[in-house]
Design an enzyme around this catalytic site. Structure first.
Site, PDB file in Angstrom:
ATOM      1  N   THR C  47       0.859  -1.178   0.000  1.00  0.00           N
ATOM      2  CA  THR C  47       0.000   0.000   0.000  1.00  0.00           C
ATOM      3  C   THR C  47       0.895   1.227   0.000  1.00  0.00           C
ATOM      4  O   THR C  47       1.883   1.304   0.736  1.00  0.00           O
ATOM      5  CB  THR C  47      -1.031  -0.004   1.154  1.00  0.00           C
ATOM      6  OG1 THR C  47      -1.807   1.194   1.059  1.00  0.00           O
ATOM      7  CG2 THR C  47      -0.386  -0.091   2.526  1.00  0.00           C
ATOM      8  N   GLU C  48       0.571   2.177  -0.874  1.00  0.00           N
ATOM      9  CA  GLU C  48       1.501   3.262  -1.178  1.00  0.00           C
ATOM     10  C   GLU C  48       1.769   4.168   0.012  1.00  0.00           C
ATOM     11  O   GLU C  48       2.770   4.871   0.039  1.00  0.00           O
ATOM     12  CB  GLU C  48       0.974   4.075  -2.356  1.00  0.00           C
ATOM     13  CG  GLU C  48      -0.333   4.779  -2.065  1.00  0.00           C
ATOM     14  CD  GLU C  48      -1.185   4.967  -3.311  1.00  0.00           C
ATOM     15  OE1 GLU C  48      -1.473   3.957  -3.989  1.00  0.00           O
ATOM     16  OE2 GLU C  48      -1.552   6.103  -3.618  1.00  0.00           O
TER      17      GLU C  48
END
Lengths: 211, 224, 211, 224
Positions: C47-48
């Site tokens: 997840t960024e």
């Protein structure tokens, strides 16, 4: 023209480092400055191979092959230390986060140009390490050296003849004979060690000013 | 996905002649000596080696250089009291040297891993190490344009890997490991020990497992 | 022309993700793909906002305000996870270390151009987040969308009319009616869902090829 | 050297009108709400705020925007279901927006801390967000030249600080903290708790203390 010895010079440099500073001491002569930084000064030492909060050289059982300084000498860790990788360590240097670095030099020019990584001789194997990053990156770059080289020629010069480490990056030069402040357009002598201003001026081919 | 390899020979298998090999370590600290020796046994030639130094004494990188496997060294500090194998090859003109300021070396390796095409840095401006390079004034300060250094293979020494390949390092042996692991097509890591998944706190992972391709346990004889 | 529903489509995408892949699933429709990745596939989700090894959405006591996904939804942590800061997280994306990202889209062009961040309407507040970095950075960029927009116009187009997210970055388009492979100079239909090739060709203004 | 401050008001004292303020957080996670509210009470105006989002709900950054203190937002994702204060100001033309892809935002902040003058990145090439920017083909791929984002002040939320200012974070609340701490002239950090020197393992420090100027403890009422 007696000047001061290396330890006395190291003490002079140490006294000029503000309490709480973050400092990188170059390999060789500058390393001695650490011996005169008192623990209560809160000065933290950075070593470019990836540590802040470096302690004294390791002795006996303290020696750990995973814990060395920039000169590959085993060192110790002080409380509050931290470790980081090379890109983070150099970001710290290059991003202007160190208050002071102290470097040795072959030559310093009147405008603050520094030469300390290569004699330029054909048979000399060049090695630069972190010198260029440190010289440019620290908020203040101090040089610590003998004023004269072994052949008697001054190392504070009008223009460097050795290959440069960095342009206009040195702010102070600590030598056995005097402390020089490199200011815009002039070199000011802040302190003299066993020599008069006129004697000093005769040694170097750079116009000096008295503080 | 990581492979836990049974031997250093298998861990470095397949490195072709002419490969660009990133080798971690600062002097001896963090140098993956056993992986380098397996590379030596593997026979690859004409290598370009990217490493901070150019070997110490007679083992590891120094042995690779001694045996004529290295065509070119990219490093910041080749000259040391015990770099005699490099020194001899260099003076004989049988090894090429690209000397890179240490911060530019680190940042160029990081740039390769981070997908940066090139960057402007003040380091080196006005010095012989910027000769022939593009320069630019930015905010009144001279900058040099530097390009990423990508590796075909990275050889890294870490302290522990979990079974997925997450890594932690010890003290200043961390040095080039994390950035080299990210900059190579294939990353090979020797560790003191392999631990179960979950044994490393996710907050403390230094190299996430997606950067690691092969892990081999090489317990150290020296106390650590 | 029935097509498949969102969960069936998510299952199709999930089946195309190689075991052991590192994957980023965009906000919205792509998030559903996670439901069809079996734990034994070894797929790890990135997840960024700074995590690898993201687990399912948090429920009840699991909710931790410090642990959210890119859509700011509380999630959980799987064994073997790691956390990192934004520059490191995006270095992971931009440096080509993710095997697959799955994104939603307003439009995809025949050459793989992607438009998914801005309608371009004057009253629309633009927001891009990590879409541009993901679209360009992952080894493969998959798009997941309905083939037709609400007004019936196709979203696979000869040229995007919406502002671009990235140039020539999409490699596959998963829609309710077909799976398209974007290849150099051509668009290949890999799979049809309740529609014939000729019917599909009539819907889109892009020349299609059969696989 | 770090100062441990007795209150958030003192921690953010001295932020002048027109300052560039880097504010950590991704949505609510890692957002230094109490520091932002102290900044609001402090009265600084005409701020440029750099933050991933443009406020959530009515507190923290949203309140700063609501009260008209922010002249310009630099962010990647202003539009959210609860960004009504930003939305209203933006539609009224009373706040400027520089929209930056999130990876460019992170890398530009990192560049400021790392002394990089500018860098070429593929992100944004060929899109409206690269309009007016210098571009270059590198290895056959389009790149855009991006410049660092320096802050006058950074407001960061971390989990723990030791008495020297070394920081650790919790989970995805780490997000922008480490890079913002390095990119600002003055870095102000709110932490759940201040711990003795030595309580944080040197291997696990995320933000070394030299990046931190002021620390204030703001215990969280929400369990963490």
């Amino acid at each position: 023209m007696n000047g001061i010895d290396r330890d006395t010079l190291a003490k002079v440099v140490a006294a000029d480092i503000e309490p709480g500073s973050f400092v990188n001491l170059g390999i060789g002569l500058p390393t001695r400055v650490a011996n005169f930084l008192t623990p209560d000064s809160g000065v933290m030492l950075h070593t470019e191979n990836g540590m802040l909060g470096m302690g004294p050289e390791a002795a006996g059982d303290q020696v750990d092959p995973d814990l060395v300084n920039a000169g590959k000498i085993p060192v110790t860790e002080l409380p509050g230390a931290s470790y980081f990788h090379q890109a983070d360590s150099f970001a710290m240097m290059r991003g202007g986060h160190l208050d002071v670095c102290v470097l040795g030099a072959y030559q310093v020019a009147a405008n603050g140009d520094l030469a300390n990584w290569h004699t330029g001789r054909a048979d000399d194997i060049p090695a630069v390490g972190g010198a260029m990053d440190l010289a440019l990156g620290a908020k203040q770059t101090f040089v610590m050296m003998n004023l004269l080289s072994r052949d008697g020629s001054p190392k504070l010069v009008a223009e460097c003849t050795y290959p440069l480490t960095g342009v206009a990056c040195v702010s102070r030069v600590y030598t056995d004979l005097a402390v020089f402040l490199i200011e815009p357009g002039r070199v000011v002598v802040r302190e003299l060690f066993g020599i008069t201003f006129d004697e000093l001026q005769k040694l170097v081919d750079v116009p000096l000013e008295q503080s | 996905m990581v492979c836990i390899m049974p031997s250093t020979a298998e861990a470095v298998a397949g490195v072709p002649d002419g490969a660009v090999v990133l080798i971690g370590g600062f002097g001896s600290a963090g140098q993956p000596v056993e992986l380098i020796e397996a590379l030596l046994d593997g026979g690859a030639r004409e290598l370009t080696v990217v490493s901070n130094n150019a070997g110490n004494g007679d083992s590891g990188l120094a042995a690779l250089i001694r045996d004529g496997r290295v065509r070119k060294m990219v490093c910041s500090f080749p000259r040391q009291s015990d770099s005699w194998h490099f020194d001899a090859k260099y003076r004989a003109g049988s090894i090429e040297l690209e000397l890179v300021p240490q911060g530019n070396l680190a940042e160029r390796i990081r740039a390769a891993g981070a997908g940066i095409g090139a960057f402007f840095t003040p380091t080196g401006f006005g010095t012989p190490l910027a000769e022939g390079k593009e320069t630019r004034m930015i905010d009144g300060r001279g900058h040099v344009l530097e390009y990423p250094i990508h590796g075909d293979v990275a050889l890294v020494a870490a302290y522990q890997a979990d079974q997925l390949g997450n890594l932690v390092y010890r003290k200043t042996a961390r040095n080039f490991g994390p950035i080299m692991a990210a900059a190579a097509k294939t990353t090979v890591v020797q560790v003191d020990s392999v631990v179960p998944v979950g044994a490393i706190d996710p907050e403390n992972v230094i190299t996430p497992c997606l950067y690691v391709d092969r892990v081999v346990a090489v317990p150290r004889t020296v106390a650590a």
